[in-house]
Design a protein around this motif. Structure first.
Motif, short mmCIF file in Angstrom:
data_model
loop_
_atom_site.label_atom_id
_atom_site.label_comp_id
_atom_site.label_asym_id
_atom_site.label_seq_id
_atom_site.Cartn_x
_atom_site.Cartn_y
_atom_site.Cartn_z
N GLU A 312 0.80 -1.22 0.00
CA GLU A 312 0.00 0.00 0.00
C GLU A 312 0.83 1.27 0.00
OE1 GLU A 312 0.58 -1.40 4.27
OE2 GLU A 312 0.17 -2.33 2.35
N THR A 313 1.83 1.41 -0.87
CA THR A 313 2.56 2.67 -0.93
C THR A 313 1.57 3.80 -1.22
OG1 THR A 313 3.20 2.02 -3.20
CG2 THR A 313 4.84 1.78 -1.45
N GLN A 314 1.76 4.94 -0.55
CA GLN A 314 0.70 5.96 -0.45
C GLN A 314 0.30 6.53 -1.82
OE1 GLN A 314 0.82 8.12 3.17
NE2 GLN A 314 0.25 10.04 2.20
N THR A 315 -0.97 6.50 -2.08
CA THR A 315 -1.66 6.96 -3.30
C THR A 315 -1.40 6.07 -4.51
OG1 THR A 315 0.00 8.51 -4.21
CG2 THR A 315 -1.50 9.36 -2.50
N LEU A 316 -0.51 5.09 -4.40
CA LEU A 316 -0.15 4.27 -5.56
C LEU A 316 0.24 2.87 -5.08
CD1 LEU A 316 0.15 4.53 -8.65
CD2 LEU A 316 2.55 5.12 -8.29
N THR A 317 -0.73 1.97 -5.04
CA THR A 317 -0.49 0.62 -4.54
C THR A 317 0.27 -0.20 -5.57
OG1 THR A 317 -2.43 0.58 -3.09
CG2 THR A 317 -1.61 -1.54 -3.85
N ILE A 318 1.40 -0.76 -5.14
CA ILE A 318 2.22 -1.55 -6.05
C ILE A 318 1.75 -3.01 -6.05
CG2 ILE A 318 3.97 -1.93 -4.25
CD1 ILE A 318 6.09 -2.03 -6.46
N TYR A 319 1.70 -3.63 -7.24
CA TYR A 319 1.29 -5.02 -7.42
C TYR A 319 2.24 -5.72 -8.38
CZ TYR A 319 -3.38 -5.19 -5.24
OH TYR A 319 -4.43 -5.23 -4.34
N ARG A 320 2.27 -7.03 -8.28
CA ARG A 320 2.83 -7.83 -9.36
C ARG A 320 1.76 -7.95 -10.44
NH1 ARG A 320 5.13 -13.30 -7.05
NH2 ARG A 320 5.70 -13.56 -9.24
N PRO A 321 2.08 -7.66 -11.69
CA PRO A 321 1.05 -7.63 -12.74
C PRO A 321 0.28 -8.93 -12.89
CG PRO A 321 3.04 -6.57 -13.51
CD PRO A 321 3.38 -7.20 -12.19
N ASN A 322 0.95 -10.08 -12.83
CA ASN A 322 0.25 -11.34 -13.07
C ASN A 322 -0.88 -11.57 -12.09
OD1 ASN A 322 1.68 -12.05 -15.31
ND2 ASN A 322 2.99 -13.56 -14.31
N TYR A 323 -0.72 -11.09 -10.87
CA TYR A 323 -1.80 -11.26 -9.89
C TYR A 323 -3.08 -10.58 -10.36
CZ TYR A 323 -4.42 -11.20 -5.56
OH TYR A 323 -5.42 -11.36 -4.62
N LEU A 324 -2.94 -9.40 -10.95
CA LEU A 324 -4.11 -8.62 -11.36
C LEU A 324 -4.74 -9.12 -12.66
CD1 LEU A 324 -2.86 -5.02 -10.53
CD2 LEU A 324 -4.46 -6.42 -9.22
N LEU A 325 -4.16 -10.11 -13.29
CA LEU A 325 -4.74 -10.66 -14.51
C LEU A 325 -5.80 -11.71 -14.22
CD1 LEU A 325 -1.54 -10.98 -16.74
CD2 LEU A 325 -3.30 -9.19 -16.79
N GLN A 326 -6.05 -12.00 -12.95
CA GLN A 326 -7.05 -12.99 -12.58
C GLN A 326 -8.45 -12.38 -12.59
OE1 GLN A 326 -5.45 -15.77 -9.27
NE2 GLN A 326 -4.57 -13.75 -8.83
N GLU A 327 -9.46 -13.24 -12.50
CA GLU A 327 -10.84 -12.76 -12.50
C GLU A 327 -11.15 -12.02 -11.20
OE1 GLU A 327 -13.66 -15.99 -12.46
OE2 GLU A 327 -12.21 -17.33 -11.52
N GLU A 328 -12.23 -11.22 -11.23
CA GLU A 328 -12.54 -10.32 -10.12
C GLU A 328 -12.67 -11.03 -8.78
OE1 GLU A 328 -15.92 -7.02 -8.76
OE2 GLU A 328 -16.16 -8.15 -10.64
N LYS A 329 -13.31 -12.17 -8.74
CA LYS A 329 -13.52 -12.83 -7.45
C LYS A 329 -12.22 -13.35 -6.85
CE LYS A 329 -14.81 -17.41 -9.29
NZ LYS A 329 -15.91 -18.43 -9.33
N LYS A 330 -11.16 -13.41 -7.65
CA LYS A 330 -9.86 -13.83 -7.14
C LYS A 330 -9.05 -12.66 -6.59
CE LYS A 330 -9.92 -18.24 -8.44
NZ LYS A 330 -9.80 -19.36 -7.47
N ILE A 331 -9.35 -11.44 -7.04
CA ILE A 331 -8.52 -10.29 -6.68
C ILE A 331 -9.28 -9.18 -5.97
CG2 ILE A 331 -6.92 -10.72 -8.59
CD1 ILE A 331 -8.28 -8.44 -10.13
N GLY A 332 -10.59 -9.17 -6.07
CA GLY A 332 -11.37 -8.03 -5.56
C GLY A 332 -11.19 -7.77 -4.08
N SER A 333 -11.19 -8.84 -3.27
CA SER A 333 -11.08 -8.63 -1.82
C SER A 333 -9.68 -8.16 -1.44
CB SER A 333 -11.45 -9.91 -1.07
OG SER A 333 -10.58 -10.97 -1.41
N HIS A 334 -8.66 -8.61 -2.17
CA HIS A 334 -7.31 -8.13 -1.86
C HIS A 334 -7.12 -6.71 -2.33
CE1 HIS A 334 -2.90 -7.71 -1.99
NE2 HIS A 334 -2.98 -8.43 -0.90
N MET A 335 -7.73 -6.33 -3.45
CA MET A 335 -7.69 -4.93 -3.86
C MET A 335 -8.35 -4.05 -2.80
SD MET A 335 -8.40 -5.20 -7.97
CE MET A 335 -8.36 -3.42 -8.22
#
Length: 521
Positions: A312-335
């Protein structure tokens, strides 16, 4: 431990005071350097600790930082960063010497109040002796010129080296591998950044873009400024082949995502979820506390030097891209988990690292609520918070045995499940005891009282007691510091599984922040 209120000063006052440097960096920093001799008057060296219970060597006392200006120049050929860090500090005592946290930085020069200062690098400290003793309650500018290698092998690091640049991943104790600082969340400060980069890449940092300069040789300088103070562990600085995608959030909130150009289209479904996430959370915790929000799927999926999913770096949350390529129900709660940190962790930072449960417990609590509202099964196949809490409750004594009480971590077990789901269990017990209406009120009161500051577990207990109209200190301290799991309000039938000593296998981590223990994954 004493934590004073921070000294405020506009970061804009530092913009332009430190130019990007071009001198070739030395292979290794000299351990000592002598400038002018210090003129001795009354005063003492500042303590090289803030007494953090988890990281006792982290942070420095005798002063507070009001503002940082970080001027980075990135060379794509050498892959090195040439930098100047300009700090505006205010002393709290007369100082013959003071220190900054610094590791793996090749220091070239230090100036205090415009005068050359003597400096020495010892372990993870940069000891600075000014030409004259600094009086108590005085403001002074400290300028450190240095170079850094984002790919350098260090015991722990806040750099994420990428094929086309780098990003920052400083939590919990590695911001000082990126820039010299008072590296503790109790000393929040204003920040501005000037990032000079070659053609073909873009520089982005926490806050809002306030200036773009076209320079000779096809280089570009980007200047960013934070509207709100930042803890050092939440600073984001990234360079890479990125495109910035802008959209509007609720109430006109500007959203900006910094996305690898080649993967922008593939990542769009995940990025498009943010406005709805902000709307859902604002209904529970109030208006989003910063000037912008967005995601940085940094241009790497390599797990080294440490495995991470998001931070959660401030105003700009850093992610590994491959994680965000999953469907919403896999990533929505972590987002949602990471967005919650804008409130718990970023707006209100932990007073010490022992207070981490306030960050992670709240992030998982609201992340799970968001998940279960949508009927998405969690990692155990459960679809209600009550079912997950009953399962967690049964493990309560085992977790306390393995990883200590919820609010009493150490450096080895800091990011274990006890700070995440264990924290959720505390919040669930509190809500059961006081009722949902009082719980919601105390959550907002806590965020309002400590906005842009740091707060401790005891601060949270005090607000909970005040808002609920009952003394909750004994109840919450049992849950947070007890070696045995208390009875769950509203569920007298719930039982705790006896401790199995053979299951005690906490594992150490090589620096960095890890969310694989988050229940929202």
């Amino acid at each position: 431990m004493r934590y004073r209120s921070r000294v405020t000063a506009p970061a804009a006052a530092l913009i332009g005071t430190a130019a990007a440097l071009t001198a070739a960096p030395s292979a290794l920093a000299a351990p000592t350097h002598t400038g002018t001799s210090a003129a001795r008057t009354s005063g003492t060296p500042g303590p090289e600790t803030l007494g953090d219970p988890v990281f006792p060597d982290l942070g420095n006392d005798g002063y507070r930082v009001a503002a940082y200006h970080l001027d980075f120049s990135y060379d794509a050929t050498t892959r090195l960063v040439d930098a100047t860090a300009t700090l505006k500090i205010r002393t709290t005592q007369a100082l013959t010497r003071f220190s900054l946290d610094a590791l793996g930085l090749d220091i070239r020069a230090v100036r205090v109040g415009g005068r050359t200062a003597t400096y020495e690098q010892v372990a993870e400290k940069l000891r600075i002796t000014p030409a004259r003793t600094l009086p108590a309650k005085s403001s002074v500018t400290v300028c450190v010129e240095y170079s850094a290698d984002p790919g350098r092998d260090l015991p722990h690091t806040g750099w994420v080296a990428t094929p086309d640049g780098f990003a920052a991943f400083p939590q919990p104790n590695s911001a000082h591998t990126v820039f010299p600082c008072n590296d503790h969340p109790s000393d929040k400060a204003d920040f501005s950044f000037r990032l000079t980069v070659p053609g073909g890449v873009r520089g982005v940092a926490t806050g809002l873009l306030v200036r773009t300069e076209s320079l000779s040789g096809g280089r570009t300088a980007y200047t960013y400024r934070s509207r709100e103070p930042i803890a050092t562990e939440l600073v984001q600085i990234t360079v890479g082949d990125y495109v910035v995608k802008e959209r509007q959030g609720p109430h006109g909130l500007p959203l900006r995502d910094v996305v690898p150009t080649a993967r922008a289209a593939a990542l769009e479904p995940a990025l498009a979820l943010t406005p709805g996430l902000v709307t859902w959370l604002e209904a529970r915790l109030g208006a989003y506390p910063f000037e912008t929000y967005g995601l940085l799927p940094c241009n790497t999926d390599v797990p080294e030097p440490f495995a991470f999913i998001g931070l959660e770096t401030q105003t700009l949350t850093i992610y590994r891209p491959n994680y965000l390529l999953q469907e919403e129900k896999k990533i929505g709660s972590h987002m949602m988990h990471e967005l919650v940190h804008s409130y718990f962790g970023n707006s209100v930072s932990p007073a010490t690292w022992a207070d981490l449960w306030l960050n992670e417990g709240h992030a998982d609590f609201y992340g799970l609520l968001y998940r279960y509202e949508r009927g998405w099964p969690d990692s155990l196949g459960m679809t209600t918070l009550e079912a997950r809490m009953k399962n967690t409750y049964a493990q309560g004594d085992q977790w306390r045995h393995n990883w200590g009480p919820v609010a009493a971590p150490n450096a080895v077990n800091l990011f274990e499940s006890q700070r995440y789901l264990g924290g959720v269990l505390v919040l669930y017990a509190l809500r059961n005891l006081v009722g949902e209406q009082a719980f919601n009120a105390l959550e907002r009161a806590f965020l309002a009282r400590y906005r842009n500051a740091s707060a401790s577990t005891e601060d949270y207990i005090a607000v909970a007691s005040e808002v609920s109209g009952r003394d909750l200190s004994g109840f919450l301290r049992d849950w947070l510091y007890g070696t045995k799991t208390p009875r769950m309000p509203g569920h007298p039938d719930w039982t705790v599984t006896p401790v199995n000593p053979s299951l005690a296998a906490p594992h150490s981590r090589k620096g960095g922040h890890h969310h694989e223990n988050s229940a929202t994954l």
